[in-house]
Design a protein around this motif. Structure first.
Motif, short mmCIF file in Angstrom:
data_model
loop_
_atom_site.label_atom_id
_atom_site.label_comp_id
_atom_site.label_asym_id
_atom_site.label_seq_id
_atom_site.Cartn_x
_atom_site.Cartn_y
_atom_site.Cartn_z
N PRO A 14 14.32 -30.71 -1.76
CA PRO A 14 13.40 -31.76 -1.30
C PRO A 14 12.78 -32.47 -2.50
CG PRO A 14 12.40 -29.59 -1.04
CD PRO A 14 13.78 -29.36 -1.56
N ALA A 15 13.02 -33.77 -2.62
CA ALA A 15 12.57 -34.50 -3.81
C ALA A 15 11.95 -35.84 -3.46
CB ALA A 15 13.75 -34.69 -4.77
N ALA A 16 11.21 -35.87 -2.35
CA ALA A 16 10.58 -37.12 -1.92
C ALA A 16 9.10 -37.18 -2.27
CB ALA A 16 10.76 -37.30 -0.42
N VAL A 59 15.51 -37.59 -0.79
CA VAL A 59 14.61 -38.50 -1.52
C VAL A 59 14.17 -39.63 -0.60
CG1 VAL A 59 15.70 -37.99 -3.75
CG2 VAL A 59 16.52 -39.91 -2.41
N SER A 60 13.09 -40.25 -0.97
CA SER A 60 12.56 -41.36 -0.19
C SER A 60 13.56 -42.52 -0.14
CB SER A 60 11.24 -41.84 -0.80
OG SER A 60 10.84 -43.07 -0.24
N ASP A 61 13.61 -43.22 0.98
CA ASP A 61 14.51 -44.37 1.10
C ASP A 61 14.16 -45.48 0.11
OD1 ASP A 61 15.95 -43.17 3.11
OD2 ASP A 61 14.79 -44.09 4.73
N THR A 62 12.91 -45.50 -0.34
CA THR A 62 12.48 -46.54 -1.29
C THR A 62 12.49 -46.03 -2.72
OG1 THR A 62 10.15 -45.91 -0.96
CG2 THR A 62 11.04 -47.66 0.45
N GLY A 82 14.49 -38.49 2.67
CA GLY A 82 13.37 -37.56 2.65
C GLY A 82 12.26 -38.05 3.56
N GLY A 83 11.34 -37.15 3.89
CA GLY A 83 10.24 -37.50 4.77
C GLY A 83 8.90 -37.47 4.07
N SER A 84 7.84 -37.66 4.82
CA SER A 84 6.50 -37.69 4.24
C SER A 84 6.02 -36.31 3.83
CB SER A 84 5.51 -38.31 5.24
OG SER A 84 5.50 -37.57 6.46
N GLU A 85 6.56 -35.27 4.48
CA GLU A 85 6.20 -33.89 4.16
C GLU A 85 7.44 -33.13 3.73
OE1 GLU A 85 3.15 -32.87 4.04
OE2 GLU A 85 2.24 -34.65 4.98
N ARG A 86 7.21 -32.04 3.00
CA ARG A 86 8.33 -31.22 2.53
C ARG A 86 9.23 -30.78 3.69
NH1 ARG A 86 9.23 -27.24 -1.59
NH2 ARG A 86 10.65 -25.62 -0.86
N ALA A 87 8.61 -30.31 4.77
CA ALA A 87 9.38 -29.81 5.91
C ALA A 87 10.28 -30.89 6.49
CB ALA A 87 8.45 -29.26 6.98
N TRP A 105 24.85 -20.51 5.28
CA TRP A 105 23.60 -20.25 4.57
C TRP A 105 23.16 -21.47 3.78
CZ3 TRP A 105 20.76 -15.72 4.84
CH2 TRP A 105 21.38 -14.66 5.50
N VAL A 106 21.82 -21.67 3.74
CA VAL A 106 21.25 -22.75 2.92
C VAL A 106 20.21 -22.16 1.98
CG1 VAL A 106 21.67 -24.69 4.48
CG2 VAL A 106 19.60 -23.31 4.75
N MET A 107 20.15 -22.72 0.79
CA MET A 107 19.20 -22.26 -0.23
C MET A 107 18.32 -23.45 -0.60
SD MET A 107 20.13 -20.74 -4.00
CE MET A 107 20.83 -19.25 -3.32
N VAL A 108 17.05 -23.38 -0.26
CA VAL A 108 16.12 -24.48 -0.55
C VAL A 108 15.41 -24.20 -1.87
CG1 VAL A 108 14.18 -25.84 0.30
CG2 VAL A 108 15.79 -24.80 1.94
N HIS A 109 15.44 -25.21 -2.74
CA HIS A 109 14.84 -25.02 -4.07
C HIS A 109 14.00 -26.24 -4.44
CE1 HIS A 109 14.29 -23.30 -7.99
NE2 HIS A 109 14.87 -24.30 -8.61
N ASP A 110 12.83 -25.98 -5.02
CA ASP A 110 11.93 -27.06 -5.44
C ASP A 110 12.57 -27.94 -6.50
OD1 ASP A 110 9.87 -26.15 -3.79
OD2 ASP A 110 9.09 -24.81 -5.34
#
Length: 239
Positions: A14-16, A59-62, A82-87, A105-110
């Motif tokens: 997540p990088a938004a 990532v954000s559309d903008t 990406g969205g307004s919140e991490r989730a 399986w998915v691995m979520v990383h900052d």
């Protein structure tokens, strides 16, 4: 070769976010660190891990920066909205992974944790996948913990022996995490990380102790420390 290589995993980054605490002219994931952006270091470290087939970046559309990165042209890197919140961002990545049947399986990383070591990913996979639910990297709390009042006075001291700092990556089955995040968002729950969504579903994810140098860049002084850790990692690789 470790046992983790028997598995196929999709990483979601997540990088938004805007990273306002850095007080910089751009989001923290696009700040330079050893001549590359923080996000590039993070993605490249994930791509270099053999069991990770794809990295989905939300990532954000903008967002005006991502498409200019070298990693954005890598066929194994997939951009989603990406969205307004991490989730929201993670759920967007999960939806893509589900719709395209990428992996179980998915691995979520900052995005702002560029110092993740493959040895920690090994440990996470080895200990979590047999559980069929999921788990996270974490580090035990070292300092004395205080609970504060609203007036910023000490209310009491908390027993630190049962407290851990949640880190990433966090590893879960794709279907379970998708359901947990979707349900949590629909119910308006406070989802601070992927594990919290799983916990709301009644599950108890595994805690796997990770390295303390897997820091998340949040303050300006963190950049200098991350630079030191990355240089140390590079020296160890080429010894």
């Amino acid at each position: 070769m470790t046992s983790s290589l028997n598995y196929s995993i999709t990483a979601i980054v997540p990088a938004a976010g805007v990273g306002s605490r850095m007080k910089a002219d751009r989001p923290k994931q696009y700040l330079l660190l050893n001549d590359k952006t923080v996000l590039e270091h993070t993605i490249e470290q994930l791509l270099a891990y053999p069991a990770i087939d794809n990295v989905i970046v939300a990532v954000s559309d903008t967002d005006p920066y991502f498409n200019d990165l070298t990693v954005a042209k890598n066929k194994r890197v997939i951009r989603v909205s990406g969205g307004s919140e991490r989730a929201d961002s993670v759920l967007s990545g999960l939806a893509y992974a589900k719709d395209n049947h990428l992996s179980e399986w998915v691995m979520v990383h900052d995005a702002a944790r560029p110092c993740i070591r493959h040895s920690d990913i090994d440990k996470l996979i080895k200990n979590v996948i047999p559980s069929h639910i999921g788990g996270i990297l974490a580090s035990p709390v070292r300092d004395t913990m205080k609970q504060a009042t609203f007036e910023q006075q000490i209310n009491k001291t908390i027993d630190r022996s049962v407290l851990w700092h949640a880190l990433t990556p966090q590893l879960f089955t794709t279907e379970l995490l998708y359901t947990a995040l979707k349900t949590g968002l629909e119910q308006g729950l406070s989802i601070t990380d992927e594990s919290s969504a799983i916990e709301f579903m009644g599950y108890q994810p595994k805690l796997i102790q990770g390295r303390s140098d897997n820091l998340k860049i949040t303050q300006p002084e963190d950049l200098e420390l991350a630079e030191y850790y990355l240089q140390k990692m590079k020296k160890e690789i080429y010894k």
